[in-house]
Design a protein around this motif. Structure first.
Motif, PDB file in Angstrom:
ATOM      1  N   GLN A 254       0.829  -1.209   0.000  1.00 45.04           N
ATOM      2  CA  GLN A 254       0.000   0.000   0.000  1.00 45.04           C
ATOM      3  C   GLN A 254       0.862   1.257   0.000  1.00 45.04           C
ATOM      4  N   ALA A 255       1.932   1.258   0.762  1.00 46.96           N
ATOM      5  CA  ALA A 255       2.837   2.418   0.776  1.00 46.96           C
ATOM      6  C   ALA A 255       3.453   2.624  -0.603  1.00 46.96           C
ATOM      7  N   LEU A 256       3.882   1.542  -1.226  1.00 48.64           N
ATOM      8  CA  LEU A 256       4.470   1.618  -2.565  1.00 48.64           C
ATOM      9  C   LEU A 256       3.435   2.067  -3.585  1.00 48.64           C
ATOM     10  N   SER A 257       2.204   1.594  -3.441  1.00 55.35           N
ATOM     11  CA  SER A 257       1.125   2.000  -4.341  1.00 55.35           C
ATOM     12  C   SER A 257       0.858   3.499  -4.232  1.00 55.35           C
ATOM     13  N   LYS A 258       0.812   3.995  -3.019  1.00 58.29           N
ATOM     14  CA  LYS A 258       0.579   5.434  -2.817  1.00 58.29           C
ATOM     15  C   LYS A 258       1.734   6.258  -3.376  1.00 58.29           C
ATOM     16  N   GLU A 259       2.939   5.749  -3.230  1.00 58.14           N
ATOM     17  CA  GLU A 259       4.133   6.448  -3.713  1.00 58.14           C
ATOM     18  C   GLU A 259       4.191   6.497  -5.239  1.00 58.14           C
ATOM     19  N   THR A 260       3.808   5.395  -5.892  1.00 60.05           N
ATOM     20  CA  THR A 260       3.953   5.293  -7.341  1.00 60.05           C
ATOM     21  C   THR A 260       2.667   5.568  -8.116  1.00 60.05           C
ATOM     22  N   GLY A 261       1.517   5.488  -7.436  1.00 61.35           N
ATOM     23  CA  GLY A 261       0.238   5.635  -8.125  1.00 61.35           C
ATOM     24  C   GLY A 261      -0.216   4.366  -8.826  1.00 61.35           C
ATOM     25  N   ARG A 262       0.518   3.275  -8.658  1.00 58.30           N
ATOM     26  CA  ARG A 262       0.154   2.004  -9.282  1.00 58.30           C
ATOM     27  C   ARG A 262      -0.813   1.242  -8.379  1.00 58.30           C
ATOM     28  N   PRO A 263      -1.797   0.572  -8.959  1.00 57.45           N
ATOM     29  CA  PRO A 263      -2.677  -0.263  -8.142  1.00 57.45           C
ATOM     30  C   PRO A 263      -1.962  -1.537  -7.700  1.00 57.45           C
ATOM     31  N   ILE A 264      -2.539  -2.179  -6.710  1.00 58.25           N
ATOM     32  CA  ILE A 264      -2.014  -3.426  -6.167  1.00 58.25           C
ATOM     33  C   ILE A 264      -2.804  -4.580  -6.777  1.00 58.25           C
ATOM     34  N   LEU A 265      -2.117  -5.600  -7.244  1.00 58.83           N
ATOM     35  CA  LEU A 265      -2.770  -6.836  -7.647  1.00 58.83           C
ATOM     36  C   LEU A 265      -2.427  -7.867  -6.589  1.00 58.83           C
ATOM     37  N   ALA A 266      -3.402  -8.177  -5.731  1.00 58.71           N
ATOM     38  CA  ALA A 266      -3.234  -9.191  -4.690  1.00 58.71           C
ATOM     39  C   ALA A 266      -3.748 -10.507  -5.227  1.00 58.71           C
ATOM     40  N   VAL A 267      -2.865 -11.486  -5.320  1.00 56.06           N
ATOM     41  CA  VAL A 267      -3.227 -12.792  -5.874  1.00 56.06           C
ATOM     42  C   VAL A 267      -3.255 -13.799  -4.721  1.00 56.06           C
ATOM     43  N   PHE A 268      -4.445 -14.334  -4.458  1.00 57.93           N
ATOM     44  CA  PHE A 268      -4.662 -15.292  -3.379  1.00 57.93           C
ATOM     45  C   PHE A 268      -4.456 -16.694  -3.923  1.00 57.93           C
TER      46      PHE A 268
END
Length: 151
Positions: free
Chosen positions: A32-46
């Motif tokens: 989440q911190a990296l996403s906020k920093e870069t503006g990229r969404p997170i793809l969480a793969v379960f």
């Protein structure tokens, strides 16, 4: 010495996931911190790394593909949320992964959840094994775009 180097390199290759071109994180707060920093969404793969046959197939067909890797390296923060049955995980990681599965209503595997930097769900792709282009089409339309930019 030459034999030792060959064995070392082969062992290292075997221990490195094929889809590791871009790093797959396991810590959602870090993602989440990296996403906020870069503006990229997170793809969480379960996934169920030690029991889910569809997860193995999805990794091989989709996530190991050049098309997915190239796209992910430029556009996504990747998180593997592993819920193994027999493989031990650190207690905090297991707790985080179980809480994430509950939060995002993950009941089938593999499930991929696209999130913004605050953890808000943008879309979910449940189960199945997808061609890389089909999988990317399923998530791209849900990715946030900067203001003033349209597709």
């Amino acid at each position: 010495m030459k034999y030792f180097l060959i064995v070392f390199l082969l062992t290292l290759a075997a221990l490195t996931p094929a889809h590791a071109k871009g790093p797959w994180l396991t810590d959602m707060q870090q993602a989440q911190a990296l996403s906020k920093e870069t503006g990229r969404p997170i793809l969480a793969v379960f996934v169920g790394s030690d029991w889910c046959a569809l997860c193995f197939a999805m990794e091989k067909k989709t996530f190991d593909s050049k098309a997915f890797s190239d796209f992910a390296d430029q556009n996504l923060i990747l998180v593997e949320v592993d819920l193994p049955r027999n493989k031990p995980l650190p207690k905090e990681l297991r707790r985080q992964n179980e809480n994430l599965a509950f939060k995002y209503d993950v009941v089938t595997f593999p499930t991929s959840v696209l999130l913004d930097g605050n953890g808000k769900r943008l879309t979910t792709v449940r189960g199945g094994v997808f061609e890389p282009a089909d999988f990317l089409n399923r998530i791209q339309g849900h990715m946030l775009r900067p203001a003033g930019i349209s597709r």
